[in-house]
Design a protein around this motif. Structure first.
Motif, PDB file in Angstrom:
ATOM      1  N   ARG A  33       0.835  -1.209   0.000  1.00 29.73           N
ATOM      2  CA  ARG A  33       0.000   0.000   0.000  1.00 29.73           C
ATOM      3  C   ARG A  33       0.868   1.258   0.000  1.00 29.73           C
ATOM      4  O   ARG A  33       1.824   1.363   0.779  1.00 29.73           O
ATOM      5  CB  ARG A  33      -0.922   0.004   1.222  1.00 29.73           C
ATOM      6  CG  ARG A  33      -2.001   1.080   1.178  1.00 29.73           C
ATOM      7  CD  ARG A  33      -3.264   0.604   1.804  1.00 29.73           C
ATOM      8  NE  ARG A  33      -4.342   1.585   1.809  1.00 29.73           N
ATOM      9  CZ  ARG A  33      -5.187   1.774   0.786  1.00 29.73           C
ATOM     10  NH1 ARG A  33      -5.053   1.082  -0.334  1.00 29.73           N
ATOM     11  NH2 ARG A  33      -6.159   2.650   0.893  1.00 29.73           N
ATOM     12  N   ASP A  36       0.737  -7.537   4.970  1.00 26.00           N
ATOM     13  CA  ASP A  36      -0.158  -7.221   3.854  1.00 26.00           C
ATOM     14  C   ASP A  36       0.647  -7.151   2.562  1.00 26.00           C
ATOM     15  O   ASP A  36       1.055  -6.086   2.096  1.00 26.00           O
ATOM     16  CB  ASP A  36      -0.869  -5.888   4.128  1.00 26.00           C
ATOM     17  CG  ASP A  36      -2.020  -5.630   3.184  1.00 26.00           C
ATOM     18  OD1 ASP A  36      -2.239  -6.438   2.263  1.00 26.00           O
ATOM     19  OD2 ASP A  36      -2.704  -4.608   3.378  1.00 26.00           O
ATOM     20  N   GLU A  54      -2.675  -4.696  -6.179  1.00 26.69           N
ATOM     21  CA  GLU A  54      -3.863  -5.043  -5.380  1.00 26.69           C
ATOM     22  C   GLU A  54      -4.209  -3.921  -4.411  1.00 26.69           C
ATOM     23  O   GLU A  54      -5.373  -3.640  -4.156  1.00 26.69           O
ATOM     24  CB  GLU A  54      -3.596  -6.343  -4.600  1.00 26.69           C
ATOM     25  CG  GLU A  54      -4.818  -6.907  -3.881  1.00 26.69           C
ATOM     26  CD  GLU A  54      -5.076  -6.339  -2.497  1.00 26.69           C
ATOM     27  OE1 GLU A  54      -6.153  -6.608  -1.961  1.00 26.69           O
ATOM     28  OE2 GLU A  54      -4.213  -5.626  -1.942  1.00 26.69           O
ATOM     29  N   ASP A  55      -3.160  -3.305  -3.835  1.00 24.31           N
ATOM     30  CA  ASP A  55      -3.380  -2.496  -2.632  1.00 24.31           C
ATOM     31  C   ASP A  55      -3.322  -0.992  -2.885  1.00 24.31           C
ATOM     32  O   ASP A  55      -3.107  -0.219  -1.958  1.00 24.31           O
ATOM     33  CB  ASP A  55      -2.380  -2.896  -1.540  1.00 24.31           C
ATOM     34  CG  ASP A  55      -3.072  -3.075  -0.204  1.00 24.31           C
ATOM     35  OD1 ASP A  55      -4.221  -2.622  -0.067  1.00 24.31           O
ATOM     36  OD2 ASP A  55      -2.454  -3.677   0.699  1.00 24.31           O
ATOM     37  N   TRP A  67      -3.098  -3.235  10.336  1.00 20.62           N
ATOM     38  CA  TRP A  67      -3.544  -3.173   8.931  1.00 20.62           C
ATOM     39  C   TRP A  67      -3.460  -1.753   8.373  1.00 20.62           C
ATOM     40  O   TRP A  67      -4.019  -0.819   8.953  1.00 20.62           O
ATOM     41  CB  TRP A  67      -4.972  -3.687   8.820  1.00 20.62           C
ATOM     42  CG  TRP A  67      -5.555  -3.671   7.437  1.00 20.62           C
ATOM     43  CD1 TRP A  67      -5.155  -4.413   6.361  1.00 20.62           C
ATOM     44  CD2 TRP A  67      -6.669  -2.877   6.989  1.00 20.62           C
ATOM     45  NE1 TRP A  67      -5.953  -4.129   5.275  1.00 20.62           N
ATOM     46  CE2 TRP A  67      -6.884  -3.196   5.627  1.00 20.62           C
ATOM     47  CE3 TRP A  67      -7.494  -1.945   7.609  1.00 20.62           C
ATOM     48  CZ2 TRP A  67      -7.895  -2.611   4.876  1.00 20.62           C
ATOM     49  CZ3 TRP A  67      -8.500  -1.353   6.857  1.00 20.62           C
ATOM     50  CH2 TRP A  67      -8.695  -1.683   5.506  1.00 20.62           C
ATOM     51  N   HIS A  68      -2.744  -1.584   7.279  1.00 22.39           N
ATOM     52  CA  HIS A  68      -2.563  -0.285   6.608  1.00 22.39           C
ATOM     53  C   HIS A  68      -1.984   0.767   7.550  1.00 22.39           C
ATOM     54  O   HIS A  68      -2.299   1.961   7.448  1.00 22.39           O
ATOM     55  CB  HIS A  68      -3.865   0.188   5.936  1.00 22.39           C
ATOM     56  CG  HIS A  68      -4.272  -0.689   4.772  1.00 22.39           C
ATOM     57  ND1 HIS A  68      -5.400  -0.479   4.020  1.00 22.39           N
ATOM     58  CD2 HIS A  68      -3.663  -1.781   4.231  1.00 22.39           C
ATOM     59  CE1 HIS A  68      -5.482  -1.409   3.064  1.00 22.39           C
ATOM     60  NE2 HIS A  68      -4.434  -2.206   3.189  1.00 22.39           N
TER      61      HIS A  68
END
Ligand code: AHN
Ligand code: ZN
Length: 325
Positions: A122, A141, A173-174, A295-296
């Motif tokens: 990301r 991730d 994807e991210d 997450w993120h």
């Protein structure tokens, strides 16, 4: 009562699927000792190596270097490696120079299984309280699922599967649109690489019997519930996989519970490519997002990775593939 009418129609449409499940059940009398040897230390090293390149954001230096490393490594393990390049437009108008990486074992076999994970990370930490505009390490991730698949490829190099296996690493994807984005809303902004592949397969008319997607498969304290899109499209494979995890002693990680449905690469593989595919993904009830606490955020780094989770997932996947021969 009215509310049930659409559901009744939906049921009728699904009757064939219910009578003939997309993925058959298998008896599970396999000696785990006879399987290709999954080494959790090696999987962990593959995760750390990806993170060492820095964030793998499309168009970045770390992205290019990591791709080159993974392609060379997969060429040393698999029979063939195909790199599918695509220029994909993101929600912010940027054109992402993406690479889906496809490593195949027994490329001529008609019976094929697809194992996949996304390898990009990301570009921002929109769930963090600081440095939101900086890219994340993506140890979990991104790198965790890829690390497991690279280790499975290494194990298959030692002990080749009897059927065809394709390991696909999805790009882009991210790069999904954040909730507070100033840009006009873009639909399907995540999973650009898998969407592209599903519409432009690396081989025309490619088909696999079923697939397993790995996403966030390496964090400390991770557990996996049965994600509802996976249940909808490949319920038997979900049950079989979770049963295999239990057989291998991983019932504290693979929970006999249902988890909220998620739009992830498997959604497009199911709906566009029509390959019954499940997602092994860490969800939790203990955060507002439903994902792990890192997450993120910038906490998605090597400190959050647990070898034992990598092992549980890797062994379970190898076992489930081995039931196909
Ligand atoms: C959505 O948030 C819609 N899907 C999550 C897919 C994802 C992002 N997997 C990892 N990062
Ligand atoms: Zn993500």
């Amino acid at each position: 009562m009215l509310a049930f009418i659409p559901y009744l129609f939906a049921c009728q449409g699904n009757q064939k699927e219910q009578a003939e499940p997309a993925v058959e059940n298998k008896e599970s009398s396999i000696d785990p000792q006879s399987l290709p040897p999954f080494n959790a230390d090696s999987a962990y090293a593959f995760v750390a190596k990806q993170v060492s390149f820095g964030p793998r954001v499309p168009n970045s230096e770390g992205h290019a270097q990591c791709a080159a490393w993974m392609i060379a490594l997969l060429k040393s393990f698999a029979d063939t490696v195909i790199v599918q390049k695509a220029d994909l437009k993101a929600f912010d108008g940027k054109v992402l120079h993406a690479k889906n990486i496809i490593a195949s074992f027994n490329p001529q076999s008609e019976t094929r299984i697809m194992l996949s994970a996304h390898w990009d990370t990301r570009p921002f930490a929109d769930q963090d309280s600081k440095d939101q505009d900086k890219p994340i390490d993506g140890a979990n991730d991104g790198a965790s699922g890829v690390g497991i698949l690279l280790e499975i490829a290494r194990a298959y190099r030692i002990q080749k599967p009897s059927i065809g296996v394709d390991i696909i690493l999805w790009d882009a994807e991210d790069y999904g649109q954040p909730a507070d984005s100033k840009f006009p809303e873009m639909e399907d902004s995540y999973c650009l690489g898998s969407q592209y592949w599903a519409k432009n397969m690396h081989r025309p008319n490619y088909m696999a019997k079923w697939g397993i997607l790995l996403d966030m498969c390496g964090a400390l304290g991770a557990s996996f519930s049965k994600e509802q899109q996976s249940v909808k499209f490949a319920g038997n494979l979900v049950d079989r996989t979770w049963q295999n995890a239990q057989t291998l002693g991983y019932s504290s990680i693979f929970l006999q519970e249902y988890g909220d449905p998620i739009i992830d690469d498997h959604y497009y593989i199911n709906t566009l490519a029509h390959i019954p595919t499940i997602d092994i993904i860490h969800r939790t009830n203990s955060t507002r997002s439903g994902f792990g606490p890192y997450w993120h955020t910038h906490n998605d780094n090597m400190n959050s990775i647990d070898k034992n989770v990598l092992r549980a997932v890797g062994e379970t996947v190898i076992y489930t593939v081995a039931q196909e021969k």
